[in-house]
Each structure stands twice: as structure tokens, then as C-alpha cells.
Design a protein around this motif. Structure first.
Motif, mmCIF file in Angstrom:
data_model
loop_
_atom_site.group_PDB
_atom_site.id
_atom_site.type_symbol
_atom_site.label_atom_id
_atom_site.label_comp_id
_atom_site.label_asym_id
_atom_site.label_seq_id
_atom_site.Cartn_x
_atom_site.Cartn_y
_atom_site.Cartn_z
ATOM 1 N N UNK A 50 54.674 31.012 31.613
ATOM 2 C CA UNK A 50 56.133 31.000 31.482
ATOM 3 C C UNK A 50 56.708 32.245 32.129
ATOM 4 N N UNK A 51 57.972 32.140 32.518
ATOM 5 C CA UNK A 51 58.679 33.286 33.094
ATOM 6 C C UNK A 51 60.132 33.247 32.674
ATOM 7 N N UNK A 52 60.704 34.420 32.495
ATOM 8 C CA UNK A 52 62.118 34.569 32.177
ATOM 9 C C UNK A 52 62.782 35.263 33.357
ATOM 10 N N UNK A 53 63.616 34.515 34.080
ATOM 11 C CA UNK A 53 64.300 35.035 35.264
ATOM 12 C C UNK A 53 65.708 35.484 34.876
ATOM 13 N N UNK A 54 66.096 36.659 35.345
ATOM 14 C CA UNK A 54 67.442 37.164 35.123
ATOM 15 C C UNK A 54 68.148 37.328 36.457
ATOM 16 N N UNK A 55 69.444 37.021 36.463
ATOM 17 C CA UNK A 55 70.245 37.145 37.698
ATOM 18 C C UNK A 55 70.851 38.540 37.764
ATOM 19 N N UNK A 56 70.652 39.193 38.896
ATOM 20 C CA UNK A 56 71.220 40.517 39.119
ATOM 21 C C UNK A 56 71.392 40.717 40.615
ATOM 22 N N UNK A 57 72.605 41.094 41.003
ATOM 23 C CA UNK A 57 72.860 41.351 42.421
ATOM 24 C C UNK A 57 72.657 40.133 43.293
#
Length: 619
Positions: free
Chosen positions: A331-338
Motif C-alpha cells: 500500500x502507499x499513501x500519496x500526497x499532493x504538493x506543488x
């Protein structure tokens, strides 16, 4: 159960009637009566036979109805017990196994009642009561919320107290049921212990109802099954019961079970095999169990996520809970930044590969799901992940991905990606659960990000962007503890600018701010990876150099002093100013073994350096 006594009460009334009515014609024949004379005498016999026949048929019908009612009662009791078990998929067959174990142990008591229960009436009625009570021993759990049925319930505290109330609640439900003897005492006391440490009343020894003691044997075997996460072997069950004899279980019953375990457990296993053939019943109960499990998992997940503000803890919690309901291998947790989606956390064998991948919104399956805010399942993740490199050591890539965009009223935050090794591993039910879990995770993620921002601002100097004195003491405490454990050196350096007051006086505080910001960047560049530099106060800075002797630190800090001395700082009006820096160092363990000692010794050394105006680092 009650048909036989009714027949015994009714038939004696018919026997003399039939005998008298049929005897009259016989006596007439013997007396020489003719057939015309015989008919009046025979009529009462015929009427009596017809009446008797009709009565017998009514009795047979009544007996059949009673037998049907008994079978219906048994079926309803067993179905009710299975419905109780269906609240938790891990308990399938629990009540039935406890009941069969209890009845088989009870049969052996009926055969030799004096061995365990002298003076008690152990008969068929007692066995029927024991069977019904064993099937319904957990009926009180119907009155508990789902989260109290989870396996990791604390052994002490309010939740455990509420859970233990189910024994009393079950007894209250069955208080008026006497089939054929009262069930409530057996249900209420099946969690009592032989040593008196059980609940709800703390009864001990023979004060515990015999039926409750018998049920406790089967219930303790079921606890072993839950602890192991599988069906225990016969030897494991015998050893478990033997260990509990005299503390939890009646030692006489434990001994009787152990001696007859082969026969008792053989009956339990045969019953399990027969029950496994009832596919339709199990499928219906599976639906109930799945719905209950879904509610429990989502409730527990929401509770756990609500308790954590640490971003690093969120993904493991999600994987742990959702993994109970669906295949989750990585599993992976992706965060949006820039304008980019990057893996902030990863779990499982794919973690080394996942943390290096990033996506623009709209790019690949992950970018598309994020941009459109749509949950997608069973996409081929190889399109997004590409071939692993030699150093990844992840093995074969997964064949199915479930992608859940995460957002709230404020906006979209990121995306949860779950990976399974088998293709088409996720179902529509999984999609529905993921969407519900995604909403919970989004709220927790927003709170964690806010907390992280607050923490970062509270530990960061707003002018220079480097850690502040609060962070310094936290980090110094960690580094000192590590140095003590590893018997490794640690050097603390205190630095103070020379000529900085003149810049402020001549060019103003804004000019001084420019110098401090640029100087902070120089200090970070001059130190090594793993070193830490903080703004301590005003124009004073502190550096931590782990695993560094004072001799090694002097070489690093001398180069830093020279770079600061030769650097010019251009102000907004084009003026170039320069400052110097005085440095003092203290080493663990030579100069001190506490935070205060090291800072104090380094500070004194810095003032000696400032007074001397030397280019070397003072100690």
C-alpha cells in the motif's frame, strides 16, 4: 418431549371401555343368541371401537404436533445461535461446538452423576437444558455494540466492564425460559471460574451451577481456537483444558474431559463435517457476518484514525483494518504538493519501489483517479509502477490495484493505493468499503497535516526557516541518548556572529534579517548530512555533530568560520556587508554528560573565542 406422558394419562380410560364393549357380543354368542339378537349387543362394541380409534388417532396427531414443535424449537434455537455467531465471522460454529462438547461431557455425567454432582438430578431434562443453554450462552452479546466484540479488547477498563455485562444481560433475556429447566443460571455463570476470579458474581467451586461449569469447558476450548487463529489439534485442546483445571475449570470435569477427549472431540468433528454441508444456511449467515464485520472494521478504523495525529501511523492502521476484509499485499499513501503526487508513506514488499514514484495529476491510473475523484479497482498497477530496478528487490509486481482519492470540503489531499498480487482481487463490495474508509482517512489526514504544520512552525524559526531552540533541545536529548547507548562521541558547537550589531545599527534590522537568512543557508551547506544547525537566539546558532570527536569537529568548524568570514551579503540598496563568527565546542563525554553541561561548556568556549579573536575553534 411431552407427548409420551399425555398418552400414558389417556390410554387407561379407553382400555376398560374397549374391553367391556367387545366382551358383550362374545358373551351373547356363548349363550346361544341368534345373529338378529346379536346385532343390538354388537352396536355398543362397534361404537366403542370407533370412538377408541378416533381417540387414538387424535392422540397420534397430537403426538406428531408436539414432536414437530420440539423439532421446530430445536431448529429455531440453533438458528438463533448461528445468528449470534454471525456478528463476527471469526466465530462461525462457535455456539454449536460449545453445545456439542457440553452435551457429550454431560452424557458422561448422567452415566456417573456421583462422580461430580452428588445429589443433583442428572437426566434427559437436564441434558436438554444444558444443550439449549450452551447454544445460547452468548445471547447477551446481542445487546453489546459491535466494537466491544473485537479481539484486542483491553483486559481492564470501562470497555471490558461493559463487555462482561453480556452474561447478566443474557440471563435477563432467558429469565422466563424453562425448557424444561431454567436456562438463565447456566448462561449467567458460564464465565465464573473455579477459583472465584470470574464474573459476574465471583462464584467459586461447587457454588457455580454444574451446567455452567460444563459449558465453561467448551467455551475455554473456543478461546484457544481464537488465540491460535485456527482449529487446535486434539492434543492442544486436551493440554489446554488440563492447564486450566483447578483455576478456571472444575478439575473433576477437566479430568473427565481429558479421559474421554478422543470420543468427545470425535463427535464434535463429525458434527462440524455434517454442518459444513448446509451451504445455503452458511451463505445466508456469511452475508450477516460480512455486514457485521464491515461495520465493525469501519467503526474500529474510524476510532483508531481519530486517535492519531501522526502521519506515519495512518497507513499502517488502514492496512491492518482493511486487510481483514480484502487482499492487501502492499500500500502507499500519496500526497499532493506543488502539482505532484508523491508517496509519503508505503507499506509491504513494494515499499522501496513506491516511495520513489511520483505522478502529476492526470498521469497514469493514479493521476487519473486523483484528478477525477473516482475510486477505481482492479487496474493493472504495472502501467504506473514500471519495471523495478535491481536494488528494489520487490519480486513480481502486483496484478491489481485499488485507488481511492482522498478529499474533503476543503479540497483533494491525496490518494490511497492498495495493491494485491492476484488479478481482479477487489470486488464491488470492496469498492464500497474503500470509499467509506477513504472518507475517514481523508479527515484524519487533514488533521494530521494541520498538526504537522503546527508542529513544524513551533519547531522552526520563522525568519531563517531552520530549526529553533525548542527543536534543538528535543534533538539534543535524542542524540545524547543515542551516544550514551552506543558509547559514541557527540560534539555540540555554539556560534555567535561578530559585527552583526554594527550591521543592524548602520543599515537597520531589515538588513540584519537578510544577513541572518543567508547565513543560515551557509551554515546548513557547510555542515554534513546528519548534522543539525538551529537558531538558538538572536544572532546565536548551535550545531549538533553526532558521532564526531572534538578534533574532527574543529576541522569542520574552522572551514565554516572561514567561509562565513569571506562571504559578502548584498543588501537591497546594493551595499555589501560582512560579518564574522565565533565558535566554541564541547564534546561528550569529555566535557559533560548532560544537555545543560554541554551547552554551558560550549557557550563559555565561544566567548573565549570571541575575546581572543582567534581563527581556531575554542574549547
Amino acid at each position: 418431549m411431552h407427548a409420551a406422558p399425555s398418552r400414558r394419562r389417556t390410554l387407561p380410560y379407553f382400555v376398560p371401555l374397549i374391553a367391556a364393549a367387545t366382551g358383550a357380543p362374545v358373551l351373547c354368542l356363548l349363550a346361544g343368541s341368534t345373529w338378529p339378537e346379536l346385532v343390538p349387543a354388537a352396536l355398543p362394541a362397534l361404537v366403542a371401537l370407533l370412538v377408541a380409534g378416533a381417540g387414538i388417532e387424535r392422540l397420534r396427531a397430537r403426538k406428531g404436533q408436539l414432536e414437530q414443535l420440539v423439532r421446530l424449537h430445536q431448529q429455531m434455537t440453533e438458528t438463533f445461535a448461528r445468528a449470534i455467531d454471525a456478528r463476527d465471522a471469526r466465530r462461525r460454529g462457535h455456539a454449536r461446538r460449545v453445545a456439542v462438547t457440553s452435551v457429550e461431557l454431560g452424557r458422561r455425567l448422567v452415566a456417573r452423576p456421583g462422580a461430580v454432582a452428588p445429589g443433583e438430578t442428572l437426566d434427559k431434562a437436564w441434558l436438554e437444558t444444558l444443550h439449549a443453554a450452551a447454544l445460547l450462552h452468548d445471547i447477551g452479546q446481542l445487546g453489546l455494540p459491535d466494537h466491544l466484540l473485537r479481539e484486542d479488547l483491553p483486559e481492564q477498563g470501562l470497555e471490558q466492564e461493559k463487555f462482561r455485562h453480556h452474561a447478566e444481560l443474557g440471563a435477563a433475556i432467558l429469565r422466563e425460559v424453562t425448557l424444561p429447566r431454567p436456562l438463565a443460571p447456566l448462561v449467567r455463570h458460564h464465565h465464573e471460574r473455579w477459583d472465584g476470579k470470574g464474573y459476574p458474581d465471583g462464584l467459586a467451586g461447587d457454588a457455580i451451577p454444574l451446567g455452567a461449569r460444563v459449558i465453561a469447558v467448551g467455551d475455554q476450548i473456543e478461546r484457544l481456537r481464537r488465540a491460535l487463529g485456527r482449529a487446535p489439534s486434539r492434543n492442544e485442546q486436551v493440554d489446554h483444558v488440563a492447564r486450566l483445571a483447578g483455576s478456571v475449570l472444575d478439575p473433576r470435569l477437566a479430568d473427565l474431559f481429558c479421559r474421554a477427549a478422543g470420543e468427545i472431540l470425535g463427535v464434535v468433528e463429525d458434527d462440524e463435517t455434517r454442518r459444513a454441508a448446509q451451504v445455503e444456511v452458511h451463505e445466508a449467515l456469511d452475508d450477516i457476518g460480512a455486514a457485521r464485520s464491515e461495520v465493525t472494521v469501519l467503526y474500529d478504523l474510524a476510532r483508531r484514525l481519530g486517535q492519531s495525529l501522526d502521519l506515519s501511523e495512518l497507513l499502517p492502521q488502514v492496512v491492518e483494518h482493511l486487510g481483514r476484509m480484502m487482499p492487501v499485499d502492499s500500500a502507499a499513501l500519496y500526497l499532493e504538493s506543488g502539482g505532484e503526487l508523491s508517496a509519503r508513506a508505503a507499506h509491504g514488499p513494494l515499499a522501496p519501489l513506491l516511495v520513489r514514484r511520483s505522478f502529476a495529476p492526470g498521469e497514469g491510473h493514479i493521476g487519473w483517479a486523483f484528478r477525477h475523484g473516482v475510486t477505481v479497482v482492479n487496474e493493472d498497477p504495472r502501467t504506473d509502477l514500471g519495471p523495478p530496478s535491481a536494488e528494489d528487490d520487490t519480486g513480481a509486481l502486483p496484478r491489481a490495484a485499488a485507488l481511492v482519492p482522498l478529499g474533503d470540503d476543503v479540497g483533494r489531499i491525496g490518494l490511497l493505493a492498495l495493491y494485491a498480487d492476484e488479478p481482479a482481487a477487489f470486488t464491488d463490495d470492496h469498492r464500497r468499503v474503500l470509499e467509506a474508509a477513504g472518507a475517514q482517512l481523508a479527515r484524519a489526514l487533514r488533521n494530521a497535516l494541520r498538526y504537522e504544520a503546527i508542529q513544524r512552525s513551533s519547531l522552526t524559526d520563522p525568519l531563517t526557516g531552520i530549526p529553533n531552540s525548542r527543536f534543538l533541545y528535543l534533538r539534543l536529548e535524542q542524540e545524547l541518548a543515542r551516544a550514551i547507548r552506543a558509547a559514541a562521541p557527540l560534539t555540540v558547537a555554539v556560534m555567535d556572529l561578530d559585527g552583526f550589531k554594527a550591521v543592524n545599527d548602520r543599515h537597520g534590522h531589515q538588513a540584519g534579517d537578510v544577513v541572518l537568512r543567508r547565513l543560515a543557508g551557509i551554515l546548513c551547506e557547510a555542515l554534513r548530512t546528519g548534522d543539525t544547525v538551529c537558531r538558538y537566539a538572536g544572532d546565536e546558532f548551535v550545531a549538533l555533530l553526532p558521532e564526531t570527536t572534538v578534533e574532527e569537529a574543529e576541522a569542520i568548524l574552522s572551514r565554516l568560520k572561514e567561509r562565513v568570514r569571506t562571504t559578502g551579503y548584498e543588501l537591497s540598496d546594493g551595499t555589501v556587508v560582512q560579518v564574522g563568527i565565533s565558535v566554541g565546542a564541547a564534546a561528550f563525554p569529555e566535557d559533560g554528560s548532560s544537555l545543560e553541561e554541554l551547552i554551558h561548556r560550549a557557550d563559555k568556549a565561544m566567548y573565549r573565542d570571541k575575546s581572543a579573536g582567534r581563527e581556531l575553534v575554542a574549547r
